[in-house]
Design a protein around this motif. Structure first.
Motif, PDB file in Angstrom:
ATOM      1  N   MET A   5      44.516 -22.743 -26.987  1.00 33.52           N
ATOM      2  CA  MET A   5      43.860 -22.070 -25.871  1.00 33.52           C
ATOM      3  C   MET A   5      42.343 -22.129 -26.032  1.00 33.52           C
ATOM      4  O   MET A   5      41.613 -22.323 -25.066  1.00 33.52           O
ATOM      5  CB  MET A   5      44.338 -20.620 -25.808  1.00 33.52           C
ATOM      6  CG  MET A   5      45.812 -20.485 -25.457  1.00 33.52           C
ATOM      7  SD  MET A   5      46.400 -18.797 -25.542  1.00 33.52           S
ATOM      8  CE  MET A   5      45.506 -18.079 -24.169  1.00 33.52           C
ATOM      9  N   ASP A 353      42.511 -20.530 -11.263  1.00 36.11           N
ATOM     10  CA  ASP A 353      43.417 -20.783 -12.383  1.00 36.11           C
ATOM     11  C   ASP A 353      44.119 -19.507 -12.817  1.00 36.11           C
ATOM     12  O   ASP A 353      45.297 -19.542 -13.220  1.00 36.11           O
ATOM     13  CB  ASP A 353      42.626 -21.384 -13.545  1.00 36.11           C
ATOM     14  CG  ASP A 353      43.523 -21.885 -14.664  1.00 36.11           C
ATOM     15  OD1 ASP A 353      44.317 -22.813 -14.410  1.00 36.11           O
ATOM     16  OD2 ASP A 353      43.430 -21.349 -15.783  1.00 36.11           O
ATOM     17  N   ALA A 357      48.255 -18.894 -13.126  1.00 33.90           N
ATOM     18  CA  ALA A 357      48.967 -18.350 -14.283  1.00 33.90           C
ATOM     19  C   ALA A 357      49.672 -17.037 -13.966  1.00 33.90           C
ATOM     20  O   ALA A 357      50.634 -16.668 -14.653  1.00 33.90           O
ATOM     21  CB  ALA A 357      47.992 -18.143 -15.437  1.00 33.90           C
ATOM     22  N   GLN A 361      53.118 -15.369 -15.596  1.00 32.91           N
ATOM     23  CA  GLN A 361      53.066 -14.163 -16.415  1.00 32.91           C
ATOM     24  C   GLN A 361      53.981 -13.082 -15.846  1.00 32.91           C
ATOM     25  O   GLN A 361      54.636 -12.343 -16.599  1.00 32.91           O
ATOM     26  CB  GLN A 361      51.631 -13.646 -16.514  1.00 32.91           C
ATOM     27  CG  GLN A 361      51.478 -12.424 -17.411  1.00 32.91           C
ATOM     28  CD  GLN A 361      51.851 -12.712 -18.843  1.00 32.91           C
ATOM     29  OE1 GLN A 361      51.262 -13.579 -19.486  1.00 32.91           O
ATOM     30  NE2 GLN A 361      52.835 -11.984 -19.366  1.00 32.91           N
ATOM     31  N   ARG A 381      47.729 -27.887 -15.157  1.00 30.81           N
ATOM     32  CA  ARG A 381      47.409 -26.605 -15.786  1.00 30.81           C
ATOM     33  C   ARG A 381      48.543 -25.601 -15.628  1.00 30.81           C
ATOM     34  O   ARG A 381      48.711 -24.696 -16.466  1.00 30.81           O
ATOM     35  CB  ARG A 381      46.096 -26.030 -15.238  1.00 30.81           C
ATOM     36  CG  ARG A 381      44.867 -26.811 -15.688  1.00 30.81           C
ATOM     37  CD  ARG A 381      43.592 -26.028 -15.454  1.00 30.81           C
ATOM     38  NE  ARG A 381      43.547 -24.809 -16.246  1.00 30.81           N
ATOM     39  CZ  ARG A 381      43.107 -24.744 -17.499  1.00 30.81           C
ATOM     40  NH1 ARG A 381      42.685 -25.825 -18.126  1.00 30.81           N
ATOM     41  NH2 ARG A 381      43.091 -23.580 -18.130  1.00 30.81           N
ATOM     42  N   TRP A 382      49.324 -25.686 -14.573  1.00 34.32           N
ATOM     43  CA  TRP A 382      50.481 -24.800 -14.414  1.00 34.32           C
ATOM     44  C   TRP A 382      51.467 -25.027 -15.557  1.00 34.32           C
ATOM     45  O   TRP A 382      51.994 -24.060 -16.139  1.00 34.32           O
ATOM     46  CB  TRP A 382      51.147 -25.061 -13.058  1.00 34.32           C
ATOM     47  CG  TRP A 382      52.299 -24.154 -12.733  1.00 34.32           C
ATOM     48  CD1 TRP A 382      52.239 -22.960 -12.070  1.00 34.32           C
ATOM     49  CD2 TRP A 382      53.689 -24.378 -13.016  1.00 34.32           C
ATOM     50  NE1 TRP A 382      53.500 -22.427 -11.936  1.00 34.32           N
ATOM     51  CE2 TRP A 382      54.402 -23.274 -12.502  1.00 34.32           C
ATOM     52  CE3 TRP A 382      54.392 -25.395 -13.651  1.00 34.32           C
ATOM     53  CZ2 TRP A 382      55.793 -23.168 -12.611  1.00 34.32           C
ATOM     54  CZ3 TRP A 382      55.773 -25.289 -13.766  1.00 34.32           C
ATOM     55  CH2 TRP A 382      56.467 -24.195 -13.250  1.00 34.32           C
ATOM     56  N   TYR A 384      50.732 -26.220 -18.476  1.00 32.24           N
ATOM     57  CA  TYR A 384      50.086 -25.692 -19.683  1.00 32.24           C
ATOM     58  C   TYR A 384      50.310 -24.191 -19.800  1.00 32.24           C
ATOM     59  O   TYR A 384      50.632 -23.675 -20.887  1.00 32.24           O
ATOM     60  CB  TYR A 384      48.591 -26.021 -19.642  1.00 32.24           C
ATOM     61  CG  TYR A 384      47.752 -25.237 -20.613  1.00 32.24           C
ATOM     62  CD1 TYR A 384      47.935 -25.376 -21.986  1.00 32.24           C
ATOM     63  CD2 TYR A 384      46.788 -24.346 -20.149  1.00 32.24           C
ATOM     64  CE1 TYR A 384      47.155 -24.642 -22.881  1.00 32.24           C
ATOM     65  CE2 TYR A 384      46.007 -23.619 -21.037  1.00 32.24           C
ATOM     66  CZ  TYR A 384      46.198 -23.766 -22.397  1.00 32.24           C
ATOM     67  OH  TYR A 384      45.437 -23.040 -23.271  1.00 32.24           O
ATOM     68  N   HIS A 385      50.169 -23.475 -18.697  1.00 30.41           N
ATOM     69  CA  HIS A 385      50.409 -22.030 -18.738  1.00 30.41           C
ATOM     70  C   HIS A 385      51.876 -21.731 -19.076  1.00 30.41           C
ATOM     71  O   HIS A 385      52.157 -20.803 -19.846  1.00 30.41           O
ATOM     72  CB  HIS A 385      50.018 -21.384 -17.415  1.00 30.41           C
ATOM     73  CG  HIS A 385      48.554 -21.412 -17.132  1.00 30.41           C
ATOM     74  ND1 HIS A 385      47.612 -21.001 -18.061  1.00 30.41           N
ATOM     75  CD2 HIS A 385      47.846 -21.793 -16.041  1.00 30.41           C
ATOM     76  CE1 HIS A 385      46.401 -21.117 -17.552  1.00 30.41           C
ATOM     77  NE2 HIS A 385      46.513 -21.602 -16.331  1.00 30.41           N
ATOM     78  N   ARG A 388      52.283 -22.315 -22.850  1.00 30.95           N
ATOM     79  CA  ARG A 388      51.688 -21.320 -23.758  1.00 30.95           C
ATOM     80  C   ARG A 388      52.312 -19.940 -23.585  1.00 30.95           C
ATOM     81  O   ARG A 388      52.370 -19.155 -24.550  1.00 30.95           O
ATOM     82  CB  ARG A 388      50.168 -21.245 -23.545  1.00 30.95           C
ATOM     83  CG  ARG A 388      49.737 -20.669 -22.226  1.00 30.95           C
ATOM     84  CD  ARG A 388      48.222 -20.505 -22.107  1.00 30.95           C
ATOM     85  NE  ARG A 388      47.846 -19.938 -20.823  1.00 30.95           N
ATOM     86  CZ  ARG A 388      47.849 -18.633 -20.557  1.00 30.95           C
ATOM     87  NH1 ARG A 388      48.209 -17.760 -21.485  1.00 30.95           N
ATOM     88  NH2 ARG A 388      47.486 -18.191 -19.353  1.00 30.95           N
ATOM     89  N   LEU A 389      52.816 -19.626 -22.375  1.00 32.67           N
ATOM     90  CA  LEU A 389      53.443 -18.325 -22.146  1.00 32.67           C
ATOM     91  C   LEU A 389      54.896 -18.293 -22.599  1.00 32.67           C
ATOM     92  O   LEU A 389      55.421 -17.223 -22.916  1.00 32.67           O
ATOM     93  CB  LEU A 389      53.363 -17.950 -20.663  1.00 32.67           C
ATOM     94  CG  LEU A 389      51.961 -17.650 -20.122  1.00 32.67           C
ATOM     95  CD1 LEU A 389      51.999 -17.508 -18.607  1.00 32.67           C
ATOM     96  CD2 LEU A 389      51.397 -16.392 -20.766  1.00 32.67           C
TER      97      LEU A 389
END
Length: 575
Positions: A5, A353, A357, A361, A381-382, A384-385, A388-389
Motif C-alpha cells: 500500500m 478512488d 474502494a 469495504q 485499482r478496483w 487492487y482494493h 488488499r481488503l
C-alpha cells in the motif's frame, strides 16, 4: 500488505492539476461528488499490479465533438465542447451529461500534452484504461493504432510521433451501445439507450484513466504471476517490448522490503521460492511484493517493475462426499452480492478512488467474503482494493445484448476476443477466483458455442474456476452446458440450489432482490422502480433478508450448496 500500500500510495503524484469542466448536477449526489473534480480527476496510479516511478496522468479537461455520422477527425483544430476525462459523456461529472438515447455515437476527443524533459531517450507509451467501444488514436495527426473492446486496457508506443514540444492527441470513439447501428452487436453488459428496470444508462467513450509512461527501449510489458502452494513458489512469466536478445530476468519476492526469495530466468515461466509462505485469505489478505529486473547480456539493469501477489489456491474437492470449492485446500462457503458498479454521478466511473474502494469495504463490513462483478469489468485499482481488503471476486464476462439476437461469426469472435483480454489482464490478481462466461442466455447463440467458450476460458487460465453459464435455468438460456466447475441457478426470490455433481459445485448465482423505497436516495431515468419483492419498512426488510439467508444455510447443509450471491449491494438507477 502495508509495504504494498505504501508503494502504490507513493505513486499518486502527478504534474500540475488539470483544469476541469464544470460538472452538471447529477440525479443523486454521492459523498464523493464534490471531490471528484478537485484537481486532476482520479489522480492515483492506475496500474498497481505493475508499477514504475515515472508517469503522466492525462485525465482532466479534454475537448470534445459529438457526431451522428462517421466523420473524419480534425487536427490542430479546437473542438466545440469540453469533457472531463475519464467520465463517460452520459455522466454528470463529465460536464456533458448527454441523454441516454443521444444518437451521436461518434465521439472525438482532443487534448495537448508535453513530454517531461527527464524522459529524453526513452520510449513513450500512451495507455488507455478502457474506452467503450471502438477507438482510433492519432498523435500529431498520425494514426498510432485502433482498439475494439470496452472493458480492457490498451497501449500504443507513440515515440515516433512526438515532436519535442506541444503534442496533440485525438481519439475517435464509436459506441453504438444496443442500437444495432451498422449491424453492430458489441459486448455491453447492462448498458442500454433506453434505461429501464434492470438495464441502465450507457457509458460511452473514455471511462478509465488515460496516461503516459516512459519505458526503456527494451522493456517489460507485462508479467503473469501464479502462486504454487504445493512447493511455496510464485511462478513468473515476463513479457517484453523491444530487442531482448541475450537478456535475463531477476525476480525477487519481498515481504515488505525484505527479499525472501529470488530466481533468475528468461522469458519462459520460472519459479521464485517463497519460504514458509503466508497464505492469502479473506481473513488475512497478505500481499507480497515482487521486484522484476530486466538485465542485458552483461548483467546490467535495463528495466525494473514492481508487482504484488498473494499466495492462494482455488480448486474443488470432495468434503464429506460433496464437491466443494476449496481455498488453500479448505472449504470456504462463498457468500457475496451482485455488484454492478454504476454511479449516479459518474455512471461507469467511480467519482474517486475512495469511492471505488468503499463498496468493497462495505462488503467486508457486512460480513461478505465474495463479490460477483456483474457483466462489467472495473479499473485495475478496483482489483487492487479487492486484493488488499480480502474479497473473493467472481468476474463476469460482459455480455452481448439481452435482446434475443444471435451474434454472427464475427460478433461471436469479438465477444470471445474481449473475454480473453479480460482473463489475460487480471490473471495475477489473487482476489479473482472465478470467471463467469454467460448470464441467463444473453448473447448465447448455440449450446455448443457456450460449452466451447467455457472450455477455452478454462484452458486460458486453469488456475481458476469457470462458471460457464450463470442462471442457465432462467430466461433466454439454451440449457445446462454441463461443463466447467460450477452449476449455477438463479432464483428470485429463492433461495434454491442445483445438486452438486462429481465435477461441478452447486451455486446460487442470484437470489433475493428485496426492495425498500428510500425517498431522497433513489432515482430512475424512466421514473419507474423495480424490485422482486417490496418491503414496507427497514425492519421488514431485515427480517425478510435474514429468512432468506437462513434458507441458504439450510441448502448448504442439506443440498450441498457452496456459494450464494444476493441481489444486490446497492440500488442501481430504477432497480
Amino acid at each position: 500488505m502495508f509495504a504494498v500500500m505504501t508503494l502504490v500510495a507513493g505513486l499518486l503524484a502527478v504534474p500540475s492539476p488539470a483544469q476541469a469542466a464544470p460538472a452538471k448536477t447529477p440525479p443523486l449526489t454521492t459523498p464523493w461528488t464534490a471531490q471528484a473534480l478537485n484537481g486532476t480527476p482520479l489522480p492515483e496510479y492506475p496500474r498497481p499490479q505493475m508499477t514504475r516511478p515515472d508517469w503522466l496522468n492525462l485525465n482532466g479537461e479534454w475537448q470534445l465533438r459529438q457526431s451522428a455520422t462517421n466523420d473524419a477527425p480534425q487536427f490542430n483544430t479546437n473542438l466545440p465542447e469540453r469533457v472531463n476525462v475519464p467520465f463517460p459523456v452520459e455522466s454528470a461529472l463529465s460536464g456533458v451529461m448527454r441523454a441516454a438515447n443521444d444518437n451521436r455515437n461518434y465521439l472525438f476527443y482532443r487534448r495537448t500534452f508535453t513530454v517531461p524533459a527527464g524522459w529524453s531517450g526513452r520510449r513513450v507509451q500512451l495507455h488507455f484504461g478502457a474506452v467503450d467501444w471502438q477507438s482510433t488514436v492519432w498523435v500529431n495527426g498520425v494514426q498510432v493504432g485502433t482498439h475494439s473492446g470496452g472493458y480492457d486496457a490498451f497501449t500504443f508506443d507513440v515515440t515516433p510521433q512526438l515532436n519535442g514540444g506541444t503534442n496533440e492527441v485525438v481519439v475517435k470513439v464509436w459506441d453504438p451501445s444496443d442500437t444495432r447501428q451498422n449491424g453492430s452487436l458489441p459486448p455491453i453488459g447492462k448498458q442500454t439507450k433506453t434505461p429501464n428496470g434492470i438495464f441502465y444508462t450507457p457509458s460511452s467513450g473514455i471511462w478509465q484513466t488515460v496516461w503516459l509512461e516512459p519505458t526503456p527501449t527494451s522493456s517489460i510489458s507485462s508479467v503473469d504471476l501464479y502462486p504454487n502452494l504445493s512447493n511455496n513458489t510464485i511462478r513468473v512469466r515476463v513479457f517484453t517490448r523491444g530487442d531482448v536478445t541475450g537478456h535475463t530476468v531477476l525476480a525477487e519476492a519481498l515481504n515488505g522490503t525484505t527479499v525472501v526469495g529470488s530466481a533468475t530466468g528468461g522469458f519462459a515461466e520460472f519459479a521464485v521460492p517463497v519460504p514458509n509462505a503466508r497464505r492469502w485469505t479473506p481473513d488475512d489478505p497478505f500481499l507480497y511484493n515482487l521486484r522484476v529486473t530486466l538485465r542485458n547480456a552483461s548483467g546490467a539493469q535495463v528495466d525494473r517493475t514492481t508487482h504484488y501477489f498473494g499466495m492462494r489456491q482455488i480448486s474443488v474437492g470432495m468434503v464429506n462426499g460433496v464437491l466443494r470449492p476449496l481455498l488453500n485446500g479448505q472449504f470456504v462457503f462463498q457468500t457475496g452480492t451482485l455488484d454492478q458498479g454504476y454511479w449516479p454521478d459518474g455512471v461507469y466511473t467511480a467519482p474517486t478512488d475512495a469511492a471505488l474502494a468503499f463498496d468493497l469495504q462495505k462488503h467486508k463490513d457486512l460480513g461478505f467474503n465474495m463479490v460477483r462483478k456483474h457483466i462489467k469489468v472495473e479499473p485495475q485499482r478496483w482489483f487492487y482494493h479487492a486484493d488488499r481488503l480480502g474479497l473473493l471476486v467472481w468476474q463476469d464476462v460482459p455480455s452481448l445484448t439481452a435482446q434475443d439476437i444471435n451474434p454472427d461469426n464475427a460478433q461471436q469472435a469479438q465477444f470471445e476476443a474481449e473475454a480473453r483480454e479480460i482473463v489475460n489482464e487480471h490473471r495475477s490478481s489473487p482476489s479473482v477466483v472465478a470467471y463467469t462466461v454467460y448470464n441467463e442466455g444473453w448473447g448465447e447463440r448455440a449450446l455448443g458455442d457456450t460449452q466451447r467458450v467455457g472450455n477455452a476460458i478454462k484452458s486460458l487460465d486453469p488456475t481458476r474456476l469457470v462458471n460457464v453459464h450463470s442462471g442457465y435455468n432462467c430466461c433466454q438460456s439454451l440449457g445446462n452446458p454441463g461443463n466447467g466447475d460450477i452449476d449455477d441457478w438463479h432464483m428470485y426470490l429463492g433461495p434454491a440450489s442445483p445438486l452438486p455433481s462429481g465435477s461441478r459445485i452447486a451455486v446460487l448465482g442470484e437470489f433475493g432482490g428485496l426492495g425498500l423505497h428510500t425517498p431522497g436516495h433513489e432515482w430512475s431515468p424512466s421514473g419507474g422502480f423495480f424490485a422482486y419483492e417490496w418491503q414496507p419498512d427497514s425492519t421488514a426488510l431485515t427480517n425478510r433478508y435474514v429468512g432468506l439467508v437462513q434458507g441458504v444455510q439450510n441448502l448448504m447443509i442439506g443440498k450441498g450448496l457452496s456459494a450464494a450471491i444476493y441481489t444486490e449491494i446497492t440500488d442501481l438507477e430504477g432497480s
